[in-house]
Scaffold this active site. Structure first.
Site, PDB file in Angstrom:
ATOM      1  N   ASN A   1     -10.491   2.682   4.737  1.00 20.47           N
ATOM      2  CA  ASN A   1      -9.132   2.346   5.168  1.00 20.47           C
ATOM      3  C   ASN A   1      -8.113   2.661   4.086  1.00 20.47           C
ATOM      4  O   ASN A   1      -6.902   2.584   4.331  1.00 20.47           O
ATOM      5  CB  ASN A   1      -9.034   0.876   5.556  1.00 20.47           C
ATOM      6  CG  ASN A   1      -9.515  -0.068   4.460  1.00 20.47           C
ATOM      7  OD1 ASN A   1     -10.249   0.321   3.554  1.00 20.47           O
ATOM      8  ND2 ASN A   1      -9.105  -1.315   4.541  1.00 20.47           N
ATOM      9  N   ALA A   2      -8.572   3.015   2.889  1.00 23.14           N
ATOM     10  CA  ALA A   2      -7.662   3.437   1.814  1.00 23.14           C
ATOM     11  C   ALA A   2      -7.481   4.942   1.883  1.00 23.14           C
ATOM     12  O   ALA A   2      -8.431   5.680   2.124  1.00 23.14           O
ATOM     13  CB  ALA A   2      -8.251   3.053   0.459  1.00 23.14           C
ATOM     14  N   GLY A   3      -6.266   5.405   1.669  1.00 20.67           N
ATOM     15  CA  GLY A   3      -6.011   6.836   1.607  1.00 20.67           C
ATOM     16  C   GLY A   3      -5.269   7.177   0.337  1.00 20.67           C
ATOM     17  O   GLY A   3      -4.068   6.925   0.224  1.00 20.67           O
ATOM     18  N   HIS A   4      -5.970   7.699  -0.650  1.00 23.15           N
ATOM     19  CA  HIS A   4      -5.357   8.054  -1.929  1.00 23.15           C
ATOM     20  C   HIS A   4      -5.150   9.564  -1.961  1.00 23.15           C
ATOM     21  O   HIS A   4      -6.098  10.341  -1.983  1.00 23.15           O
ATOM     22  CB  HIS A   4      -6.235   7.585  -3.098  1.00 23.15           C
ATOM     23  CG  HIS A   4      -6.297   6.096  -3.210  1.00 23.15           C
ATOM     24  ND1 HIS A   4      -7.032   5.436  -4.176  1.00 23.15           N
ATOM     25  CD2 HIS A   4      -5.708   5.122  -2.480  1.00 23.15           C
ATOM     26  CE1 HIS A   4      -6.881   4.130  -4.022  1.00 23.15           C
ATOM     27  NE2 HIS A   4      -6.093   3.921  -3.002  1.00 23.15           N
ATOM     28  N   THR A   5      -3.877   9.965  -1.945  1.00 18.70           N
ATOM     29  CA  THR A   5      -3.516  11.378  -1.844  1.00 18.70           C
ATOM     30  C   THR A   5      -3.289  11.972  -3.222  1.00 18.70           C
ATOM     31  O   THR A   5      -2.494  11.448  -4.021  1.00 18.70           O
ATOM     32  CB  THR A   5      -2.239  11.549  -0.999  1.00 18.70           C
ATOM     33  OG1 THR A   5      -2.465  10.977   0.296  1.00 18.70           O
ATOM     34  CG2 THR A   5      -1.886  13.016  -0.851  1.00 18.70           C
TER      35      THR A   5
ATOM     36  N   VAL B   1       8.603  11.549 -10.051  1.00 18.66           N
ATOM     37  CA  VAL B   1       9.782  12.209  -9.475  1.00 18.66           C
ATOM     38  C   VAL B   1       9.382  13.292  -8.478  1.00 18.66           C
ATOM     39  O   VAL B   1      10.156  14.197  -8.175  1.00 18.66           O
ATOM     40  CB  VAL B   1      10.686  12.791 -10.588  1.00 18.66           C
ATOM     41  CG1 VAL B   1      11.303  11.679 -11.410  1.00 18.66           C
ATOM     42  CG2 VAL B   1       9.908  13.764 -11.482  1.00 18.66           C
TER      43      VAL B   1
ATOM     44  N   ARG C   1       5.403   4.860   8.719  1.00 11.15           N
ATOM     45  CA  ARG C   1       5.532   3.622   7.962  1.00 11.15           C
ATOM     46  C   ARG C   1       6.906   3.002   8.187  1.00 11.15           C
ATOM     47  O   ARG C   1       7.912   3.711   8.310  1.00 11.15           O
ATOM     48  CB  ARG C   1       5.331   3.898   6.468  1.00 11.15           C
ATOM     49  CG  ARG C   1       3.929   4.399   6.139  1.00 11.15           C
ATOM     50  CD  ARG C   1       3.833   4.930   4.728  1.00 11.15           C
ATOM     51  NE  ARG C   1       2.497   5.481   4.457  1.00 11.15           N
ATOM     52  CZ  ARG C   1       2.238   6.424   3.586  1.00 11.15           C
ATOM     53  NH1 ARG C   1       3.222   6.954   2.861  1.00 11.15           N
ATOM     54  NH2 ARG C   1       1.010   6.867   3.424  1.00 11.15           N
TER      55      ARG C   1
ATOM     56  N   LYS D   1      -1.037   5.221  -5.825  1.00  7.65           N
ATOM     57  CA  LYS D   1      -2.022   4.813  -6.837  1.00  7.65           C
ATOM     58  C   LYS D   1      -2.945   5.964  -7.224  1.00  7.65           C
ATOM     59  O   LYS D   1      -3.270   6.149  -8.398  1.00  7.65           O
ATOM     60  CB  LYS D   1      -2.839   3.635  -6.302  1.00  7.65           C
ATOM     61  CG  LYS D   1      -2.019   2.398  -6.001  1.00  7.65           C
ATOM     62  CD  LYS D   1      -2.872   1.288  -5.433  1.00  7.65           C
ATOM     63  CE  LYS D   1      -3.374   1.577  -4.030  1.00  7.65           C
ATOM     64  NZ  LYS D   1      -2.289   1.665  -3.016  1.00  7.65           N
TER      65      LYS D   1
ATOM     66  N   ARG E   1       0.200   7.004  11.076  1.00  9.58           N
ATOM     67  CA  ARG E   1       1.276   6.230  11.711  1.00  9.58           C
ATOM     68  C   ARG E   1       2.532   6.247  10.850  1.00  9.58           C
ATOM     69  O   ARG E   1       2.439   6.231   9.624  1.00  9.58           O
ATOM     70  CB  ARG E   1       0.836   4.774  11.910  1.00  9.58           C
ATOM     71  CG  ARG E   1      -0.246   4.576  12.941  1.00  9.58           C
ATOM     72  CD  ARG E   1      -0.662   3.112  13.011  1.00  9.58           C
ATOM     73  NE  ARG E   1      -1.271   2.665  11.775  1.00  9.58           N
ATOM     74  CZ  ARG E   1      -1.788   1.459  11.594  1.00  9.58           C
ATOM     75  NH1 ARG E   1      -1.758   0.578  12.564  1.00  9.58           N
ATOM     76  NH2 ARG E   1      -2.344   1.134  10.443  1.00  9.58           N
TER      77      ARG E   1
ATOM     78  N   ALA F   1      10.967   7.879  -6.883  1.00  9.09           N
ATOM     79  CA  ALA F   1      12.383   7.768  -7.239  1.00  9.09           C
ATOM     80  C   ALA F   1      13.167   8.949  -6.681  1.00  9.09           C
ATOM     81  O   ALA F   1      14.358   8.835  -6.356  1.00  9.09           O
ATOM     82  CB  ALA F   1      12.530   7.694  -8.756  1.00  9.09           C
TER      83      ALA F   1
ATOM     84  N   GLY G   1       0.802  -1.214   0.000  1.00  9.01           N
ATOM     85  CA  GLY G   1       0.000   0.000   0.000  1.00  9.01           C
ATOM     86  C   GLY G   1       0.832   1.259   0.000  1.00  9.01           C
ATOM     87  O   GLY G   1       2.067   1.215   0.102  1.00  9.01           O
ATOM     88  N   ASP G   2       0.174   2.401  -0.146  1.00 12.35           N
ATOM     89  CA  ASP G   2       0.822   3.716  -0.112  1.00 12.35           C
ATOM     90  C   ASP G   2       1.801   3.918  -1.267  1.00 12.35           C
ATOM     91  O   ASP G   2       2.745   4.692  -1.150  1.00 12.35           O
ATOM     92  CB  ASP G   2       1.551   3.937   1.224  1.00 12.35           C
ATOM     93  CG  ASP G   2       0.658   3.663   2.417  1.00 12.35           C
ATOM     94  OD1 ASP G   2      -0.431   4.256   2.462  1.00 12.35           O
ATOM     95  OD2 ASP G   2       1.045   2.860   3.289  1.00 12.35           O
TER      96      ASP G   2
ATOM     97  N   GLN H   1      -5.552  -0.318  -1.026  1.00  2.80           N
ATOM     98  CA  GLN H   1      -4.545  -1.120  -0.320  1.00  2.80           C
ATOM     99  C   GLN H   1      -3.530  -1.654  -1.348  1.00  2.80           C
ATOM    100  O   GLN H   1      -3.121  -0.924  -2.209  1.00  2.80           O
ATOM    101  CB  GLN H   1      -5.190  -2.230   0.519  1.00  2.80           C
ATOM    102  CG  GLN H   1      -5.975  -1.722   1.706  1.00  2.80           C
ATOM    103  CD  GLN H   1      -7.388  -1.316   1.350  1.00  2.80           C
ATOM    104  OE1 GLN H   1      -8.096  -2.016   0.633  1.00  2.80           O
ATOM    105  NE2 GLN H   1      -7.815  -0.183   1.847  1.00  2.80           N
TER     106      GLN H   1
END
Length: 423
Positions: free
Chosen positions: A38-42, A413, A306, A16, A304, A333, A12-13, A225
């Site tokens: 529970n998914a966090g798409h930023t 990037v 990672r 995506k 939290r 990258a 996850g993270d 996820q």
């Protein structure tokens, strides 16, 4: 037409949401097919940071149809909070009529979150790493055939059924955790959010998606996820509560396997993981802290810190295999810029001499073998063509593509949607 799938290949993270947003202009619809808040798409656009938990990441495109599929458990409170955030940054979702919600998606009640929270805390040092959003209890009610679905909102007895389920949960909380809750207050809060949900189109998503395909429209399925958190194929029990792999798009959206087109797999240039569970390439100490701060590696949902690790090729090979990945997308990258040495986990053997990735928690952390690469000191955030990347990074990318036998189609990037290099 086909449904293309974009999903994460690690824990996850991976970024995506950014790439769903970036690729969305080539599609007519974006659909979430599993998971929940529970998914966090930023997404970062024009300096605005937006974290989406339930709403698909194509929502920033005015003409895009966004679909919450049947495989999702819909946290109504989180959904309404997302609507407010989007409105504050200038996206009035209700007005364009382009957000559709499957009638068969299950509803997550506030007591689901309480059950999740207290069950997780009771585990002490053996915690799974749940986000405590109520996802597992909501899926449990679904499997036990006592859950409430979006379509039930329109039924005359819906209020009574909500009270009944809240009361059942309240009894569980009191008997198991000695926690008493105010069912009347929880009911009032929940129903207030339900009224906002009523503003949207409830659809038979499987019919609507298949009609889009027959009309020649392109659909992108957005995974939440990631692969190594899959309930069946991840490092159980340290997994999420739904199937996260490409095949789950069929069950979560109601589409046939033959309709799946390209599968995009997103991975970081290194690895991260939230919560407990095996992590063979994990880095500890000051270097992990440095990468965590530079990459802002804190949970989008839980905040939290990672766990940090080097890129794990056996794990990627496993994820590619079970998803049938056609195109790779590498993110972050830029976070590795400035390092003297960049490492890649190339293989590991367990006590049973198993070569390659294992989701068996008892044997997954074995003897890990690494290949070291020279780092690159250059800041790559402003680069937009692969040929301009530092030679050391070029070698790193070439090694990964050769090992995985799949091209890296895009390289991120930086966090902004414009900081993308097509290959």
């Amino acid at each position: 037409m086909k449904v293309d799938v974009l999903l994460g290949l690690q824990w996850g993270d991976e970024g995506k949401g950014k790439f769903v947003d970036a690729l969305a202009s080539g599609y007519d619809a974006v659909a979430r097919f599993h998971g929940g808040s529970n998914a966090g798409h930023t997404l970062i656009f024009e300096g605005k940071k937006i974290v989406l938990n339930s709403i698909p990441s194509g929502i920033l495109h005015a003409d895009m149809i966004n679909i919450i599929g049947s495989g999702v458990v819909l946290d109504v409170e989180s959904f309404c909070n997302e609507l407010r955030i989007l409105t504050q940054v200038g996206y009035a979702v209700q007005r364009n009529g382009k957000l559709w919600i499957s009638r068969k998606a299950h509803l997550l009640l506030p007591t689901h979150a309480l059950l999740d929270k207290y069950a997780e805390e009771a585990l002490g040092d053996t915690k799974i790493g749940s986000t405590q959003k109520g996802i597992a209890p909501a899926y449990a009610d679904k499997i036990l055939r006592k859950g409430l679905r979006v379509m039930d909102i329109l039924a005359a007895d819906f209020p009574a059924r909500v009270v009944q389920l809240l009361s059942d949960h309240a009894k569980q909380l009191e008997q198991t955790f000695a926690l008493r809750v105010d069912v009347n207050q929880l009911y009032a809060d929940f129903m207030r959010n339900i009224e906002q949900l009523r503003q949207f189109s409830f659809v038979d998503a499987e019919w609507e998606i298949n009609k889009l395909l027959l009309a020649g429209k392109r659909v992108l399925a957005e995974g939440a996820q990631a692969t190594l958190l899959d309930i069946d194929h991840g490092s159980y029990p340290f997994v999420t509560s739904s199937n996260t792999i490409a095949g789950a798009a069929c069950t979560g959206l109601g589409i046939a396997p033959k309709t799946i087109g390209l599968v995009y797999g997103v991975f970081k240039a290194y690895c991260t993981r939230v919560g407990n569970g095996p992590f063979a390439s994990e880095i500890n100490g000051g270097l992990a802290d440095q990468l965590r701060m530079k990459g802002n590696e804190f949970g989008s949902v839980t905040k939290r810190p990672r766990r940090i690790g080097w890129l794990d090729l056996p794990a990627l090979q496993y994820a590619i295999m079970i998803n049938g990945v056609d195109r790779l997308i590498m993110t972050k990258a830029d976070v590795l810029s400035g390092m003297d040495v960049v490492r890649v986990c190339t293989s590991y053997a367990t006590e049973s001499e198993f070569q390659g990735y294992s989701t068996n928690c008892e044997t997954a952390n074995g003897n890990v073998f690494f290949k070291d690469f020279a780092g690159w000191p250059e800041d790559i955030a402003a680069l937009r063509e692969r040929k301009d990347l530092p030679e050391a990074l070029q070698q790193y990318l070439a090694f990964i593509e050769d090992a995985l036998k799949i091209p890296i189609t895009y390289i991120s990037v930086g966090p902004d949607r414009e900081q993308i290099i097509p290959s």
